[in-house]
Design a protein around this motif. Structure first.
Motif, short mmCIF file in Angstrom:
data_model
loop_
_atom_site.label_atom_id
_atom_site.label_comp_id
_atom_site.label_asym_id
_atom_site.label_seq_id
_atom_site.Cartn_x
_atom_site.Cartn_y
_atom_site.Cartn_z
N UNK A 58 0.82 -1.21 0.00
CA UNK A 58 0.00 0.00 0.00
C UNK A 58 0.86 1.26 0.00
N UNK A 59 1.78 1.36 -0.95
CA UNK A 59 2.68 2.50 -1.03
C UNK A 59 2.81 2.94 -2.48
N UNK A 60 2.80 4.24 -2.69
CA UNK A 60 2.97 4.81 -4.03
C UNK A 60 4.01 5.91 -3.97
N UNK A 61 4.56 6.24 -5.11
CA UNK A 61 5.57 7.30 -5.18
C UNK A 61 5.01 8.52 -5.89
N UNK A 62 5.42 9.71 -5.40
CA UNK A 62 5.16 10.95 -6.13
C UNK A 62 6.37 11.86 -5.94
N UNK A 63 6.83 12.42 -7.04
CA UNK A 63 7.99 13.32 -6.98
C UNK A 63 7.65 14.57 -6.17
N UNK A 64 8.60 15.03 -5.37
CA UNK A 64 8.39 16.23 -4.56
C UNK A 64 9.71 16.92 -4.26
N UNK A 65 9.74 18.20 -4.53
CA UNK A 65 10.84 19.06 -4.10
C UNK A 65 10.23 20.12 -3.20
N UNK A 66 10.45 20.02 -1.89
CA UNK A 66 9.80 20.94 -0.96
C UNK A 66 10.27 22.37 -1.13
N UNK A 67 11.38 22.56 -1.84
CA UNK A 67 11.88 23.92 -2.09
C UNK A 67 11.14 24.60 -3.23
N UNK A 68 10.29 23.85 -3.93
CA UNK A 68 9.57 24.34 -5.10
C UNK A 68 8.07 24.31 -4.81
N UNK A 69 7.45 25.47 -4.72
CA UNK A 69 6.03 25.53 -4.37
C UNK A 69 5.17 24.83 -5.42
N UNK A 70 5.54 24.90 -6.69
CA UNK A 70 4.75 24.24 -7.74
C UNK A 70 4.80 22.72 -7.59
N UNK A 71 5.94 22.21 -7.12
CA UNK A 71 6.08 20.78 -6.88
C UNK A 71 5.19 20.35 -5.72
#
Length: 255
Positions: A58-71
């Motif tokens: 029950x795990x999925x991946x999503x790209x995230x850069x916390x330094x980028x508000x659009x991300x």
């Protein structure tokens, strides 16, 4: 008729390795659906595969850069579309704000090579690295909370867990004046805190003080031990105390 517990959804930032990955693993073992995130898509997908190979599904991946508000906003839209709410937000993503020579790490990991404290004299701190650290560790956490607060409010038992190293304590701030201002929580607004952060960066630029916060894998505890506290907090009952500072699994002073 037995009542059923609604499916809980968790987002863990910076979770393709280390404590973040272990937090995902432990949450999954408690029946929580986890969205594992990382800046690097390839590493994030590899981390999900590693969890799945160990039996977690029950795990999925999503790209995230916390330094980028659009991300961050893109992740928010994904959570909204796929799940309609968020129950647990674990702000784990962080950087050290300093560079260290590879040979120093090699020496420190050898028998008798020295602990984390001995590495502090081998680091290079620059204003550019300090800005990156503040943008990810402080403003990144704020971005995530801002993006997900409305989805968390749709949960029956919303939780936000913010991780820090031992250097998150007030006593680790070199400047006495800024320590006193941060300690005065009754008078510390978000605007004033932001001003203190900017003051820190200005002082750093003028080389008025130094600090570090990532241990370069020289910590005294295992990732399993490090993840235990955040997972415990994420699964506390809805009527549990909020806004507390914890050291591992125990309530602690932030001083």
């Amino acid at each position: 008729m037995e009542s059923t517990i609604p499916e809980r959804i968790a987002v863990v930032t910076g979770s393709n390795k280390g404590i973040g990955l272990e937090i995902c693993r432990q949450l999954l073992s408690k029946g929580v659906k986890v969205v594992l995130t990382a800046r690097d898509e390839e590493r994030g997908i590899a981390a999900v595969k590693k969890l799945q190979e160990s039996g977690a599904s029950d795990v999925v991946f999503h790209q995230l850069d916390v330094a980028d508000v659009s991300s961050a906003e893109a992740l928010g839209k994904f959570i909204q579309t796929q799940f309609g709410k968020l129950d647990i937000l674990v702000n784990n993503a962080a950087v050290s704000g300093a560079e260290i020579e590879p040979q120093a790490l090699t020496l420190s990991n050898q028998p008798g090579g020295g602990a984390f404290s001995s590495l502090l004299d081998m680091t290079l701190e620059t204003h550019e690295k300090a800005e990156e650290c503040i943008n990810i560790n402080y403003y990144g956490t704020k971005r995530m909370c801002k993006v997900f607060i409305s989805l968390l409010q749709l949960s029956q038992a919303p939780k936000i867990i913010n991780l820090s190293s031992g250097y998150g304590r007030l006593k680790c701030i070199p400047g006495e004046a800024i320590r006193k201002k941060i300690a005065n929580i009754n008078d510390l607004t978000e605007e004033r805190l932001d001003a203190l952060v900017e003051s820190f960066l200005n002082d750093f630029k003028e080389e008025k003080h130094k600090e570090n916060d990532i241990n370069w894998n020289t910590g005294t505890r295992t990732v399993e031990e490090g993840a235990k506290g955040p997972v415990m907090l994420a699964l506390l009952p809805n009527d549990s105390p909020s806004g507390l500072f914890y050291c591992q699994t125990e309530v602690s002073s932030f001083e």
